[in-house]
Design a protein around this motif. Structure first.
Motif, PDB file in Angstrom:
ATOM      1  N   UNK A 152      -2.162  15.593   0.601  1.00  0.00           N
ATOM      2  CA  UNK A 152      -2.655  14.248   0.268  1.00  0.00           C
ATOM      3  C   UNK A 152      -3.618  13.755   1.338  1.00  0.00           C
ATOM      4  N   UNK A 153      -4.707  13.159   0.891  1.00  0.00           N
ATOM      5  CA  UNK A 153      -5.794  12.810   1.791  1.00  0.00           C
ATOM      6  C   UNK A 153      -5.633  11.492   2.516  1.00  0.00           C
ATOM      7  N   UNK A 154      -6.687  11.096   3.234  1.00  0.00           N
ATOM      8  CA  UNK A 154      -6.603   9.936   4.127  1.00  0.00           C
ATOM      9  C   UNK A 154      -6.830   8.579   3.459  1.00  0.00           C
ATOM     10  N   UNK A 155      -7.173   8.566   2.182  1.00  0.00           N
ATOM     11  CA  UNK A 155      -7.512   7.296   1.538  1.00  0.00           C
ATOM     12  C   UNK A 155      -6.294   6.383   1.419  1.00  0.00           C
ATOM     13  N   UNK A 156      -6.564   5.090   1.480  1.00  0.00           N
ATOM     14  CA  UNK A 156      -5.510   4.096   1.343  1.00  0.00           C
ATOM     15  C   UNK A 156      -5.573   3.501  -0.062  1.00  0.00           C
ATOM     16  N   UNK A 157      -4.451   3.534  -0.768  1.00  0.00           N
ATOM     17  CA  UNK A 157      -4.363   2.984  -2.119  1.00  0.00           C
ATOM     18  C   UNK A 157      -3.535   1.706  -2.075  1.00  0.00           C
ATOM     19  N   UNK A 158      -4.105   0.631  -2.601  1.00  0.00           N
ATOM     20  CA  UNK A 158      -3.378  -0.632  -2.710  1.00  0.00           C
ATOM     21  C   UNK A 158      -2.595  -0.609  -4.012  1.00  0.00           C
ATOM     22  N   UNK A 159      -1.292  -0.715  -3.904  1.00  0.00           N
ATOM     23  CA  UNK A 159      -0.419  -0.689  -5.075  1.00  0.00           C
ATOM     24  C   UNK A 159      -0.254  -2.068  -5.688  1.00  0.00           C
ATOM     25  N   UNK A 160      -0.343  -3.099  -4.847  1.00  0.00           N
ATOM     26  CA  UNK A 160      -0.210  -4.473  -5.323  1.00  0.00           C
ATOM     27  C   UNK A 160      -0.927  -5.395  -4.378  1.00  0.00           C
ATOM     28  N   UNK A 161      -1.747  -6.278  -4.918  1.00  0.00           N
ATOM     29  CA  UNK A 161      -2.450  -7.247  -4.077  1.00  0.00           C
ATOM     30  C   UNK A 161      -1.493  -8.301  -3.562  1.00  0.00           C
ATOM     31  N   UNK A 191       0.847  -1.187   0.000  1.00  0.00           N
ATOM     32  CA  UNK A 191       0.000   0.000   0.000  1.00  0.00           C
ATOM     33  C   UNK A 191       0.886   1.241   0.000  1.00  0.00           C
ATOM     34  N   UNK A 192       0.298   2.353  -0.433  1.00  0.00           N
ATOM     35  CA  UNK A 192       1.023   3.608  -0.481  1.00  0.00           C
ATOM     36  C   UNK A 192       0.835   4.372   0.826  1.00  0.00           C
ATOM     37  N   UNK A 193       1.927   4.813   1.422  1.00  0.00           N
ATOM     38  CA  UNK A 193       1.866   5.605   2.638  1.00  0.00           C
ATOM     39  C   UNK A 193       2.379   7.013   2.395  1.00  0.00           C
ATOM     40  N   UNK A 194       1.801   7.979   3.084  1.00  0.00           N
ATOM     41  CA  UNK A 194       2.267   9.368   2.996  1.00  0.00           C
ATOM     42  C   UNK A 194       1.873  10.079   4.283  1.00  0.00           C
ATOM     43  N   UNK A 195       2.014  11.379   4.337  1.00  0.00           N
ATOM     44  CA  UNK A 195       1.766  12.107   5.574  1.00  0.00           C
ATOM     45  C   UNK A 195       0.300  12.135   5.973  1.00  0.00           C
ATOM     46  N   UNK A 196      -0.603  11.901   5.019  1.00  0.00           N
ATOM     47  CA  UNK A 196      -2.022  12.062   5.315  1.00  0.00           C
ATOM     48  C   UNK A 196      -2.808  10.809   5.603  1.00  0.00           C
ATOM     49  N   UNK A 197      -2.220   9.626   5.450  1.00  0.00           N
ATOM     50  CA  UNK A 197      -3.057   8.421   5.566  1.00  0.00           C
ATOM     51  C   UNK A 197      -2.552   7.392   6.567  1.00  0.00           C
ATOM     52  N   UNK A 198      -1.787   7.829   7.551  1.00  0.00           N
ATOM     53  CA  UNK A 198      -1.257   6.880   8.535  1.00  0.00           C
ATOM     54  C   UNK A 198      -2.368   6.147   9.276  1.00  0.00           C
ATOM     55  N   UNK A 199      -3.448   6.841   9.594  1.00  0.00           N
ATOM     56  CA  UNK A 199      -4.559   6.197  10.305  1.00  0.00           C
ATOM     57  C   UNK A 199      -5.184   5.106   9.453  1.00  0.00           C
ATOM     58  N   UNK A 200      -5.322   5.355   8.153  1.00  0.00           N
ATOM     59  CA  UNK A 200      -5.896   4.345   7.255  1.00  0.00           C
ATOM     60  C   UNK A 200      -4.995   3.122   7.156  1.00  0.00           C
ATOM     61  N   UNK A 201      -3.675   3.339   7.176  1.00  0.00           N
ATOM     62  CA  UNK A 201      -2.746   2.201   7.171  1.00  0.00           C
ATOM     63  C   UNK A 201      -2.946   1.364   8.429  1.00  0.00           C
TER      64      UNK A 201
END
Length: 203
Positions: free
Chosen positions: A189-198, A66-76
């Motif tokens: 960058x927002x809170x959504x979590x993006x899956x980069x690879x299943x 998954x992609x991590x950045x400053x805005x989505x730590x809670x989603x991770x």
């Protein structure tokens, strides 16, 4: 072949694809942390997801990425707790900071004396260190706190500097070659979590 490290810890941390090859073994989730593009990617308009998917293709097979950045730590953190609930067991996480690409080619020796292509060794980047630390801190906040020393140091960087994070990222080397709009977009960058690879691991 890179030596396997941090294997006794549930939350691990390293830099770049070479670092992932050391710490992502036997993990269930890799968090690829990439806050700012390099100047080349920015010039060609590469968005964070496309950059992340290209990077994910180079990471060890098996775990979900998954992609991590400053805005989505809670989603991770929510994704990790969800995986733990689904598995009925702990979820082992590798937090991998992209870092800044180096231009230098040639070889250096690692601690074991093996040659390492310097093009595969990223420079550490303030923005990715802080975002990785934010992810680790979010995991600790939900009780996933068996962290490696490397992950603990990243977490401490974030907890100690979180109030200045946006200023630090804006003033860091990684932002120097980018226009203000690109940097501001990364910081927003927002809170959504993006899956980069299943995951390709057996169920």
């Amino acid at each position: 072949m890179a030596a396997r490290t941090q294997e006794q810890y549930q939350v691990r941390f390293a830099w770049g694809s070479a670092g992932a090859s050391r710490i992502a073994h036997d993990t269930h989730l890799v968090v690829w942390v990439d806050v700012l593009p390099d100047a080349h990617d920015a010039a060609r308009g590469a968005d964070p997801v496309s950059r992340g998917r290209a990077a994910a293709a180079l990471l060890p097979d098996g775990p979900e990425v998954v992609l991590g950045h400053l805005g989505n730590a809670t989603a991770v953190a929510e994704r990790v707790t969800g995986l733990q609930a689904a598995r009925g067991d702990r979820c082992v996480v590798a937090v991998v900071a992209a870092g800044r690409a180096t231009d230098g080619a040639g070889a250096v020796a690692d601690a074991a004396g093996e040659p390492v292509d310097t093009a595969e060794v990223p420079e550490q980047a303030v923005e990715d260190l802080l975002a990785a630390g934010a992810v680790v801190d979010a995991l600790v906040s939900v009780g996933i706190d068996h962290t490696s020393p490397e992950a603990a140091v990243a977490c401490a960087a974030w907890t100690g500097l979180r109030r200045a994070a946006k200023h630090l990222v804006s003033a860091a080397e990684g932002a120097a070659d980018l226009d203000r709009g690109t940097v501001q977009a990364a910081l927003a960058a927002g809170p959504d979590l993006v899956v980069l690879r299943e995951s390709s691991a057996p169920a």
